[in-house]
Design an enzyme around this catalytic site. Structure first.
Site, short mmCIF file in Angstrom:
data_model
loop_
_atom_site.label_atom_id
_atom_site.label_comp_id
_atom_site.label_asym_id
_atom_site.label_seq_id
_atom_site.Cartn_x
_atom_site.Cartn_y
_atom_site.Cartn_z
N ASP A 58 0.88 -1.17 0.00
CA ASP A 58 0.00 0.00 0.00
C ASP A 58 0.91 1.21 0.00
O ASP A 58 1.52 1.55 1.02
CB ASP A 58 -0.89 -0.01 1.25
CG ASP A 58 -1.76 1.23 1.37
OD1 ASP A 58 -1.66 2.13 0.51
OD2 ASP A 58 -2.54 1.32 2.34
N CYS A 85 3.94 4.34 -10.70
CA CYS A 85 2.71 4.35 -11.51
C CYS A 85 1.45 4.11 -10.68
O CYS A 85 0.35 4.22 -11.21
CB CYS A 85 2.77 3.30 -12.61
SG CYS A 85 3.91 3.69 -13.96
N SER A 148 0.10 13.61 -14.91
CA SER A 148 -0.99 13.52 -15.88
C SER A 148 -1.16 14.90 -16.50
O SER A 148 -0.79 15.92 -15.90
CB SER A 148 -2.30 13.13 -15.20
OG SER A 148 -3.42 13.36 -16.03
N TYR A 161 -7.86 14.63 -8.28
CA TYR A 161 -6.88 14.01 -9.17
C TYR A 161 -5.88 15.05 -9.68
O TYR A 161 -4.67 14.85 -9.63
CB TYR A 161 -7.60 13.34 -10.33
CG TYR A 161 -6.71 12.60 -11.28
CD1 TYR A 161 -6.05 11.44 -10.90
CD2 TYR A 161 -6.52 13.05 -12.59
CE1 TYR A 161 -5.24 10.74 -11.78
CE2 TYR A 161 -5.72 12.37 -13.48
CZ TYR A 161 -5.08 11.21 -13.08
OH TYR A 161 -4.26 10.54 -13.96
N LYS A 165 -1.78 15.25 -9.02
CA LYS A 165 -0.83 15.18 -10.13
C LYS A 165 -0.07 16.50 -10.30
O LYS A 165 1.10 16.50 -10.68
CB LYS A 165 -1.57 14.82 -11.42
CG LYS A 165 -2.19 13.42 -11.40
CD LYS A 165 -1.15 12.33 -11.17
CE LYS A 165 -1.73 10.95 -11.31
NZ LYS A 165 -0.71 9.87 -11.14
N PHE A 194 -4.64 7.64 -22.49
CA PHE A 194 -4.00 6.37 -22.79
C PHE A 194 -4.98 5.21 -22.61
O PHE A 194 -5.91 5.29 -21.80
CB PHE A 194 -2.77 6.15 -21.90
CG PHE A 194 -1.50 6.70 -22.50
CD1 PHE A 194 -0.53 5.86 -22.99
CD2 PHE A 194 -1.31 8.07 -22.60
CE1 PHE A 194 0.63 6.36 -23.57
CE2 PHE A 194 -0.17 8.60 -23.18
CZ PHE A 194 0.82 7.73 -23.66
#
Length: 255
Positions: A58, A85, A148, A161, A165, A194
């Site tokens: 984790d 990743c 991202s 998000y 990022k 992607f």
């Protein structure tokens, strides 16, 4: 840094998507690879196919990360390459139909995407710093983080998000500067649209529609193209402290 059988690599989130592609590419080039992931079933399958190992970790938990890196090193040796990743991409508006953004969801996104990247980079850097330098430049290691295009073009519903990022982008240069004297390079890749498991779950029509938004080539990126950039970063010693958009020139619209 040349990738061969003397090089060990850790890939977080390596059980699927971009991480899986990176793990497969590094292994194909000869590296010993450890996949750190929560998905034990798929992780073991991928690890078995590439001759690597799977360690359940984790990334948002410091104790789990420390234990995971210890287990990985016992299996493949001290890593010289880390590819981060592991991540999640929930969608929620500040104020949506069901009410305000869930603060627990925001904190979870930051914990996995941002704190997880930092914890793994920290563990890797500490281990790499004790290695003997190699090559004409005296490199000890390479850390590749994954951001991202949402870091720059966050869409409606991407506040958590995009924040996570964007912070990865922001920490790239200071992390590289902190580790430069140790011969450890730090780079970040900011992928666009992607063909990861999340998008593959959409209909073919929806995937094609998304692909048409990309100026050129007008399609979804392939994880193998992300992996190719990872490979180039590892091999090109002048790449350090920078963020590379891998996006076909797309600039995301608000929605």
């Amino acid at each position: 840094m040349q990738i061969d059988s003397t090089i060990s690599a850790i890939v977080t989130g390596g059980a699927s998507g971009l991480g899986e592609a990176a793990a497969r590419r590094l292994a194909a080039d000869g590296a010993r690879v450890a996949i750190l992931d929560m998905d034990e079933v798929r992780g073991r399958e991928v690890a078995g196919e590439i001759g690597g190992v799977l360690v359940r970790v984790d990334v948002s938990d410091a104790v789990s990360v420390t234990a995971g890196f210890k287990t990985s090193r016992a299996a493949i040796g001290q890593e010289r390459i880390l590819v981060n990743c592991a991540g999640i991409g929930p969608a929620a508006r500040m104020l949506g139909k069901k009410g305000p953004h869930d603060t627990a969801l925001f904190q979870k996104t930051i914990a996995i995407n941002l704190t997880g990247s930092f914890l793994c980079a920290l563990a890797a850097a500490e281990g790499m710093s004790a290695l003997a330098p190699i090559g004409k430049d005296g490199e000890r290691g390479v850390i590749v983080n994954t951001a991202s295009v949402a870091a720059f073009d966050g869409q409606i519903g991407q506040i958590a998000y995009a924040a996570s990022k964007g912070a990865i982008v922001a920490m790239t240069l200071p992390m590289a500067r902190d580790l430069a004297s140790l011969g450890i390079r730090v780079m970040t890749i900011a992928p666009g649209l992607f063909a990861t498991p999340m998008l593959r779950g959409l209909t073919e029509e929806a995937q094609a529609s998304l692909g048409k938004q990309v100026p050129f080539p007008s399609r979804l990126g392939e994880p193998a193209e992300y992996a190719e950039l990872v490979r180039h970063i590892v091999g090109n010693a002048m790449l350090n402290g920078e963020v590379i958009r891998l996006d076909g020139a797309i600039r995301m619209a608000p929605r």
